[in-house]
Design an enzyme around this catalytic site. Structure first.
Site, PDB file in Angstrom:
ATOM      1  N   GLU A  98      -8.492  -1.154  -3.722  1.00 33.85           N
ATOM      2  CA  GLU A  98      -8.284  -2.310  -2.854  1.00 33.85           C
ATOM      3  C   GLU A  98      -6.928  -2.846  -3.305  1.00 33.85           C
ATOM      4  OE1 GLU A  98      -8.596  -5.430  -0.177  1.00 33.85           O
ATOM      5  OE2 GLU A  98      -9.756  -3.585  -0.283  1.00 33.85           O
TER       6      GLU A  98
ATOM      7  N   GLU B 177       0.834  -1.201   0.000  1.00 35.98           N
ATOM      8  CA  GLU B 177       0.000   0.000   0.000  1.00 35.98           C
ATOM      9  C   GLU B 177       0.872   1.255   0.000  1.00 35.98           C
ATOM     10  OE1 GLU B 177      -2.643  -0.177   3.331  1.00 35.98           O
ATOM     11  OE2 GLU B 177      -3.724  -1.909   2.521  1.00 35.98           O
TER      12      GLU B 177
ATOM     13  N   ASP C 188      -8.303   0.972   0.930  1.00 38.23           N
ATOM     14  CA  ASP C 188      -6.858   0.942   1.194  1.00 38.23           C
ATOM     15  C   ASP C 188      -6.204   2.262   0.801  1.00 38.23           C
ATOM     16  OD1 ASP C 188      -6.980  -1.659   2.190  1.00 38.23           O
ATOM     17  OD2 ASP C 188      -6.574  -2.546   0.225  1.00 38.23           O
TER      18      ASP C 188
ATOM     19  N   SER D 170      -6.854   1.164   7.529  1.00 38.59           N
ATOM     20  CA  SER D 170      -6.831   0.159   6.477  1.00 38.59           C
ATOM     21  C   SER D 170      -6.273  -1.151   7.009  1.00 38.59           C
ATOM     22  CB  SER D 170      -5.969   0.669   5.323  1.00 38.59           C
ATOM     23  OG  SER D 170      -5.817  -0.323   4.357  1.00 38.59           O
TER      24      SER D 170
END
Length: 142
Positions: free
Chosen positions: A55, A11, A42, A31
């Site tokens: 996502e 991420e 996310d 998240s």
């Protein structure tokens, strides 16, 4: 279920890539934490009126990915409220980032399945496409 360290790192990597390409980016503060009353994606990236809602998934081998049905439904709902585009971004260690339209996921009981994570668009191609589409709409409306 808490995110793995690898998921959190993915991420952060995607957030930095998007930032470096001129997008305003925020990572959902809870998240993956599992301690929240509302769904949070996310990542959210915004540029030139385009809102992308991510996502983020990471895999270590080329295998199908399963996403919980409720999580995907929440991603779609959040995206609708924000006027954004919901997508699944997959980090493939040997191929980089692949972006997948959620409409191409297959139903698989209580989940949705992404059969071949390699079949998505590259991050660069996807971003170019969404920005060009926005410019065409803006020019048409002018």
């Amino acid at each position: 279920m808490a995110k793995t360290r690898r998921g959190i790192e993915a991420e952060r990597e995607l957030a930095q890539l998007l930032w470096d390409k001129g997008w305003a980016v925020i990572r959902g503060p809870a998240s993956g934490g599992g301690v929240r009353k509302r769904f949070q994606p996310d990542l959210v990236a915004i540029r030139e009126g385009v809102i992308l809602v991510f996502e983020v998934k990471t895999v270590s081998s080329q295998r199908p990915i399963y996403i919980d049905r409720r999580k995907l439904e929440n991603l779609v709902e959040w995206s609708k409220r924000a006027g954004g585009v919901p997508v699944v971004a997959v980090r493939l260690p040997w191929k980089g980032w692949k972006i997948h339209d959620i409409g191409k996921l297959e139903e698989a009981g209580s989940s949705f399945k992404l059969s071949d994570p390699l079949q998505g668009e590259s991050l660069e191609a996807f971003l170019g496409k969404v920005l060009n589409k926005q410019r065409v709409i803006d020019e048409y409306l002018s």
